[in-house]
Design a protein around this motif. Structure first.
Motif, PDB file in Angstrom:
ATOM      1  N   ASN A 152     -11.976  -0.999 -14.899  1.00 45.11           N
ATOM      2  CA  ASN A 152     -11.624   0.047 -16.151  1.00 45.11           C
ATOM      3  C   ASN A 152     -10.434   0.865 -15.866  1.00 45.11           C
ATOM      4  N   ASP A 153      -9.486   0.392 -16.449  1.00 44.54           N
ATOM      5  CA  ASP A 153      -8.021   1.210 -16.494  1.00 44.54           C
ATOM      6  C   ASP A 153      -8.168   2.573 -16.962  1.00 44.54           C
ATOM      7  N   ALA A 154      -9.222   2.840 -17.507  1.00 45.79           N
ATOM      8  CA  ALA A 154      -9.199   4.395 -18.130  1.00 45.79           C
ATOM      9  C   ALA A 154      -9.871   5.383 -17.020  1.00 45.79           C
ATOM     10  N   LEU A 155     -10.374   4.781 -16.015  1.00 46.64           N
ATOM     11  CA  LEU A 155     -11.209   5.653 -15.034  1.00 46.64           C
ATOM     12  C   LEU A 155      -9.956   6.005 -14.094  1.00 46.64           C
ATOM     13  N   ASN A 162      -1.294   0.104 -14.722  1.00 45.72           N
ATOM     14  CA  ASN A 162       0.377   0.228 -14.187  1.00 45.72           C
ATOM     15  C   ASN A 162       0.653   0.972 -12.944  1.00 45.72           C
ATOM     16  N   ASN A 163      -0.550   0.604 -12.129  1.00 47.06           N
ATOM     17  CA  ASN A 163      -0.050   1.268 -10.793  1.00 47.06           C
ATOM     18  C   ASN A 163      -0.304   0.035  -9.666  1.00 47.06           C
ATOM     19  N   ILE A 220       6.192  17.841  17.263  1.00 42.91           N
ATOM     20  CA  ILE A 220       6.116  17.084  15.975  1.00 42.91           C
ATOM     21  C   ILE A 220       5.325  15.787  15.979  1.00 42.91           C
ATOM     22  N   ARG A 221       4.566  15.862  14.895  1.00 45.99           N
ATOM     23  CA  ARG A 221       3.622  14.779  14.884  1.00 45.99           C
ATOM     24  C   ARG A 221       3.570  14.482  13.336  1.00 45.99           C
ATOM     25  N   GLY A 222       2.718  13.451  12.839  1.00 42.90           N
ATOM     26  CA  GLY A 222       2.560  13.109  11.544  1.00 42.90           C
ATOM     27  C   GLY A 222       1.940  12.005  11.224  1.00 42.90           C
ATOM     28  N   TYR A 223       1.723  11.533   9.872  1.00 42.85           N
ATOM     29  CA  TYR A 223       1.085  10.235   9.491  1.00 42.85           C
ATOM     30  C   TYR A 223       1.537   9.897   8.185  1.00 42.85           C
ATOM     31  N   THR A 224       1.196   8.549   7.791  1.00 40.78           N
ATOM     32  CA  THR A 224       1.609   8.269   6.354  1.00 40.78           C
ATOM     33  C   THR A 224       0.579   7.202   6.013  1.00 40.78           C
ATOM     34  N   GLN A 225       0.397   7.363   4.597  1.00 39.79           N
ATOM     35  CA  GLN A 225      -0.845   6.443   4.048  1.00 39.79           C
ATOM     36  C   GLN A 225      -0.161   5.530   3.213  1.00 39.79           C
ATOM     37  N   PHE A 226      -0.057   4.407   3.157  1.00 38.57           N
ATOM     38  CA  PHE A 226       0.135   3.426   2.088  1.00 38.57           C
ATOM     39  C   PHE A 226      -0.705   2.691   1.573  1.00 38.57           C
ATOM     40  N   ARG A 227      -0.769   2.677   0.125  1.00 40.31           N
ATOM     41  CA  ARG A 227      -2.155   2.400  -0.275  1.00 40.31           C
ATOM     42  C   ARG A 227      -1.996   1.271  -1.583  1.00 40.31           C
ATOM     43  N   TYR A 228      -2.978   0.411  -1.717  1.00 41.43           N
ATOM     44  CA  TYR A 228      -2.828  -0.361  -2.799  1.00 41.43           C
ATOM     45  C   TYR A 228      -4.400  -0.719  -3.603  1.00 41.43           C
ATOM     46  N   ASN A 229      -4.301  -0.300  -4.931  1.00 44.51           N
ATOM     47  CA  ASN A 229      -5.673  -0.142  -5.676  1.00 44.51           C
ATOM     48  C   ASN A 229      -5.834  -1.239  -6.689  1.00 44.51           C
TER      49      ASN A 229
END
Length: 444
Positions: free
Chosen positions: A96-99, A111-112, A79-88
């Motif tokens: 541009n919030d419409a992008l 709103n993210n 078993i193996r794996g990975y996790t990606q935590f992101r902040y934008n």
């Protein structure tokens, strides 16, 4: 005549005493000396009796080795794996919030905040000398407005056709062998998301099918080294790969009786002391889609719902030792809306083109860690067949960033994206903006 009786008596007495004194010594000599060999065989009726052997001592039983049990298949699973935590939402020069980019990073737009981009858990191993399995769910997928939904990414078996495992069949849902970056794991890729030019061919890079792969044992070891050494390899998808698959992309039902066919050739080699990999490939099939009216717009399919979907691709990777370069370009045809007041309402199989080029530099031992800065430019002009009404895209992006490999378990990536792209949401207009992002990846 004188009598001799007294003399004989004295002599007899002396001889008797001497015999008594010599008898112990003679007895000892008889015990030490071996019996004289007889030149004559004993008579048959006087044969020597058979010696009686001493009582045999019982032998100590030797400890027996424990019986070797065949290892159960479930004991071979790893078993193996990975996790990606992101902040934008870091400050950017031009926000541009419409992008938005629904195919790539769902955390773009207003709103993210914090998000889990990927949460993968892989179970893999040999369940037989000729059969291995690979199972990978993703616990951070998005369905509609619901995030962190579990979806199957990979679920396949490799069936090896020879003892050296150079020839194999892959059966199930897996990555379709098209291009380099599509096959490269997101765990290894430098940019945070795949480019639109190549990734528009196959959403989630996967589909259900049967694929044949071949690579010599030496090259299979090279594929493994290019991943394990941190050089950002794509993994082992063979020197030659070809097969058939549904064509509607992963986790979607087949919608026609014409499967797609794909073929790929690639070769990693040493150019001096630097690894280089060059490849070509392509696929052909028919993609089934349906038109969906938007704001009473009468979108129509030209030539029916099963439209030609075909591409050809060239790839070149110069692995970072320390300077690296990576580029891919594809051309073809696929379902797409047209341009203009009339063509903009018609969905037809239209021309497409696009790709990317990327520079990178690997610095080892910087503050005790590995640092890889990079810059990538992306171009794509063509439709997105798996989106509603296959909107026509025009994408031009420049992304620059750096990945810090703090240790084997932690990677930190910071990027700055300058984007001009068609929106994936109706009315499919161009949007421009800049985005600063950071990602922490945990490997286990």
């Amino acid at each position: 005549m004188t009598s001799t009786a007294p003399f004989r008596a004295v002599l007899q007495t002396l001889l008797s005493g001497t015999a008594l004194l010599l008898s112990p010594l003679a007895h000892a000599q008889q015990e030490e000396a071996p019996p004289a060999a007889s030149s004559e065989a004993p008579p048959a009726d006087e044969a020597a009796p058979t010696p009686v052997p001493e009582q045999a001592k019982p032998e100590t039983p030797k400890p027996q080795a424990p019986e070797k049990k065949e290892q159960a298949w479930y004991d071979r699973i790893r078993i193996r794996g990975y996790t990606q935590f992101r902040y934008n939402r870091l400050p950017s020069f031009r926000v541009n919030d419409a992008l938005v980019n629904d195919q790539g990073d769902r955390f773009l737009g207003k709103n993210n905040g914090f998000g889990i981009r990927r949460a993968r858990l892989v179970l893999f191993g040999d369940v037989h000398d000729r059969v291995s399995i690979y199972l990978q769910p993703d616990f951070a997928s998005v369905l509609g407005d619901q995030y962190n939904v579990t979806i199957m990414r990979d679920w396949y078996a490799d069936i090896f056709l020879d003892a050296k495992k150079e020839f194999r069949l892959r059966v199930g849902q897996s990555k379709v062998p098209f291009g380099f970056e599509n096959l490269q794991s997101s765990q290894n890729r430098l940019p945070l998301d795949r480019n639109d030019g190549i990734n528009s061919a196959l959403k989630d890079e996967r589909d259900l099918g049967v694929f044949f792969y071949w690579a010599p044992d030496e090259i299979r070891k090279r594929f493994k080294y290019l991943v394990d050494s941190g050089l950002k390899g794509s993994g082992d998808y063979g020197v030659v790969g070809f097969g058939v698959f549904n064509g509607q992309t992963a986790n979607r039902a087949e919608r026609n009786d014409t499967p797609h066919g794909v073929v790929r050739f690639t070769w990693p080699f040493l150019f001096g002391s630097q690894y280089v990999e060059a490849g070509v490939g392509g696929y052909y099939g028919r993609f089934n889609l349906s038109a969906s009216p938007r704001d009473e717009a009468p979108y129509a399919l030209v030539g029916g719902s099963n439209q030609v979907d075909a591409r050809a691709i060239v790839s070149l990777t110069i692995y970072p030792q320390p300077l690296g370069f990576q580029a891919e370009y594809n051309i073809g045809r696929g379902p797409s809306l047209g341009e203009g007041p009339v063509e903009g309402l018609l969905i037809d199989s239209r021309r497409l083109r696009g790709g990317y080029a990327q520079l990178m530099y690997k610095l080892d031992g910087v503050l005790g860690v590995s640092l890889i800065p990079y810059v990538r430019g992306t171009l794509y002009e063509g439709g997105k067949k798996f989106e509603t009404n296959a909107p026509l895209y025009d994408v031009r992006e420049l992304e620059m960033g750096a990945e810090w490999q703090l240790n084997k378990a932690l990677e930190l990536t910071g990027t700055y994206l300058i984007s001009d792209r068609t929106s994936s949401r109706y009315p499919y207009i161009q949007e421009q903006g800049h985005v600063t992002r950071v990602q922490l990846q945990v490997n286990y």
